[in-house]
Design an enzyme around this catalytic site. Sequence first.
Site, short mmCIF file in Angstrom:
data_model
loop_
_atom_site.label_atom_id
_atom_site.label_comp_id
_atom_site.label_asym_id
_atom_site.label_seq_id
_atom_site.Cartn_x
_atom_site.Cartn_y
_atom_site.Cartn_z
N LYS A 22 0.86 -1.21 0.00
CA LYS A 22 0.00 0.00 0.00
C LYS A 22 0.88 1.24 0.00
O LYS A 22 0.67 2.17 -0.79
CB LYS A 22 -0.88 0.00 1.24
CG LYS A 22 -1.54 1.33 1.57
CD LYS A 22 -2.45 1.27 2.76
CE LYS A 22 -1.76 1.44 4.08
NZ LYS A 22 -1.39 2.82 4.43
N CYS A 116 -5.07 12.50 12.51
CA CYS A 116 -5.74 11.19 12.41
C CYS A 116 -5.58 10.54 13.79
O CYS A 116 -4.98 11.10 14.69
CB CYS A 116 -5.13 10.35 11.31
SG CYS A 116 -3.53 9.71 11.72
N ARG A 121 0.05 14.61 12.76
CA ARG A 121 0.50 14.39 11.37
C ARG A 121 0.72 15.72 10.62
O ARG A 121 0.11 16.00 9.61
CB ARG A 121 -0.47 13.51 10.60
CG ARG A 121 -0.93 12.25 11.29
CD ARG A 121 0.14 11.19 11.41
NE ARG A 121 0.58 10.61 10.16
CZ ARG A 121 0.00 9.61 9.53
NH1 ARG A 121 -1.11 9.12 10.01
NH2 ARG A 121 0.50 9.10 8.41
N ARG A 395 -8.69 -0.56 4.98
CA ARG A 395 -7.83 0.46 4.39
C ARG A 395 -6.50 -0.13 3.93
O ARG A 395 -5.88 0.36 3.00
CB ARG A 395 -7.53 1.57 5.40
CG ARG A 395 -8.74 2.34 5.83
CD ARG A 395 -8.36 3.52 6.67
NE ARG A 395 -7.35 4.33 5.98
CZ ARG A 395 -6.89 5.48 6.46
NH1 ARG A 395 -7.31 5.93 7.61
NH2 ARG A 395 -6.00 6.18 5.78
C1 EPZ Z 1 4.29 7.08 6.25
O1 EPZ Z 1 3.51 8.13 6.79
C2 EPZ Z 1 3.37 5.86 6.18
N1 EPZ Z 1 2.22 6.15 5.32
C3 EPZ Z 1 2.88 5.53 7.59
O2 EPZ Z 1 2.11 4.34 7.49
C4 EPZ Z 1 4.08 5.26 8.49
O3 EPZ Z 1 3.64 5.02 9.80
C5 EPZ Z 1 5.03 6.46 8.46
O4 EPZ Z 1 5.41 6.76 7.10
C6 EPZ Z 1 6.30 6.22 9.26
O5 EPZ Z 1 6.97 5.09 8.74
C7 EPZ Z 1 2.39 6.06 3.98
O6 EPZ Z 1 3.47 5.77 3.48
C8 EPZ Z 1 1.17 6.31 3.15
P1 EPZ Z 1 6.37 10.51 8.27
P2 EPZ Z 1 4.10 9.66 6.80
O7 EPZ Z 1 6.22 11.75 7.46
O8 EPZ Z 1 4.77 9.93 5.52
C9 EPZ Z 1 6.30 13.74 11.70
C10 EPZ Z 1 0.26 2.94 7.79
O9 EPZ Z 1 -0.15 2.39 8.81
N2 EPZ Z 1 6.24 14.71 10.59
O10 EPZ Z 1 7.61 9.70 8.13
O11 EPZ Z 1 2.99 10.54 7.21
C11 EPZ Z 1 5.00 12.95 11.83
O12 EPZ Z 1 4.07 13.68 12.62
C12 EPZ Z 1 0.71 4.38 7.84
O13 EPZ Z 1 0.37 2.37 6.66
C13 EPZ Z 1 6.34 16.06 10.87
O14 EPZ Z 1 6.49 16.45 12.03
O15 EPZ Z 1 5.16 9.53 7.97
C14 EPZ Z 1 5.45 11.68 12.51
O16 EPZ Z 1 5.56 11.91 13.90
C15 EPZ Z 1 0.43 5.02 9.20
N3 EPZ Z 1 6.26 16.95 9.86
C16 EPZ Z 1 6.85 11.46 11.93
O17 EPZ Z 1 7.28 12.72 11.39
C17 EPZ Z 1 6.08 16.56 8.55
O18 EPZ Z 1 6.04 17.43 7.65
C18 EPZ Z 1 6.88 10.42 10.82
O19 EPZ Z 1 6.07 10.88 9.79
C19 EPZ Z 1 5.97 15.18 8.28
C20 EPZ Z 1 6.05 14.27 9.31
#
Ligand code: EPZ
Length: 416
Positions: A22, A116, A121, A395
Amino acid sequence: MDKLIISGPCTLSGNVRISRAKNAYLPILAAVLLSDKPIHLKNIPELQDIKTMIKLLSNLGVKVTKNGDITTFDAKDLNSHEATYDLVKTMRASIFVLGPLLARLGKAKVSLPGGCAIGTRPIDLHLTNLEKLGCEITLNAGYVEAHVAKMQPTSLRLDFPSVGATENLIMASVFADGTTTIENAALEPEIDDLANFLNAMGAKVTGIGTQKIQITGVKSFNEVTYEAIGDRIEASTYLMAALATGSDITIEGVQSKHLQFVIDVLRKMGAKIETTDDRIMVFKSDLKGCQVDTAPFPGFPTDAQAQLIALCTQVKGISVITENIFENRFMHVPELIRLGADITLKGKIAVIEGGMPLTAAPIMCTDLRASAALIIAALATKGDTELQRVYHLDRGYEKLEEKFSKLGAKIKRVKE
Ligand code: EPZ
């Protein structure tokens, strides 16, 4: 809202074939917007999040035709640059269209994803770095409004190795007139897959699999056929379900190296696991507790934390799991406690005293991976466990009842 009834405890056996990832196909689908040539994608998993992304692409003018296991996308004539709230609110990954729309059209209006269940996020890392690429970005009435005359190649450095920010910025840079560097880039395999897909279309992305990715702009793309990697989190889920139920199963269709840290943690707990490049064989094992911190790849994935906690409830002894990525990702714990699990939460740390038998009770899915944890626990629990709000599972887990039933689980969906 549909419910699942799972009769346990049960033992699993046989082979399970993992779907395409996914989290690889969501950014790849967004990248479809970059090309004016047909793109043929193979074995896209039938998941709610994927359907949402495809609907979003259609709303932007992409023509989508399915022929067997190949879905063809034609983004030649985009007729909108707006991703509206009604779709974005249901799936945060919609924000992935921001970079491609700016690269292709020079403008984008994308609803802020909102928070969420697992956390706020934010998307600050996406937006501040798009501005460094020359984009003008304003936030207006819940929307990100962005435009750029010409993307300015530059050197970027992420404060945190954000998966989504890395992916958005790679896609934003593919047509820039020069080379953009992204330092402290995330290392998740899904990012490599996106980069490989872009290169197959004719992009020039180097440094794949390292924390320093370079994108040299090209003028246009060619027609391409592509198939994403297997889903390492789905594979981790079946792996832990087998261990929680004392089962021998074989997991196929995923690169074992993509879940190496998960396998290493489980082996340290005493799990008997054999691997080849694309198969994982797991055998009934006597396990002991563990101490695990979630971390960006190649560390233990936050997306497998809930499933590990469910497994640890079945393991004699103390386990300590620390969630370092998201601020509210223990929603499965109160539900597991309803089944009789002994889990204590202290901020971002969960302490599990495992080994007590669990007893069936109605429980509720709260988010995608928490739901997977409840499935694992229910399979090991005596009695008929009723899982409510299973739309969360739909999902991200393709044909879940079918796959678990084929492994011998007694699991049925009650449509409500
Ligand atoms: C991706 O989300 C995945 N989703 C998530 O999987 C996964 O948990 C996550 O990466 C971490 O591995 C997809 O790939 C569609 P991040 P993403 O940006 O890109 C903070 C699932 O269950 N952050 O690496 O949103 C954020 O709040 C989903 O399949 C900022 O602060 O993850 C979090 O604490 C859930 N500012 C951390 O970084 C930003 O601009 C990791 O987020 C972006 C992120």
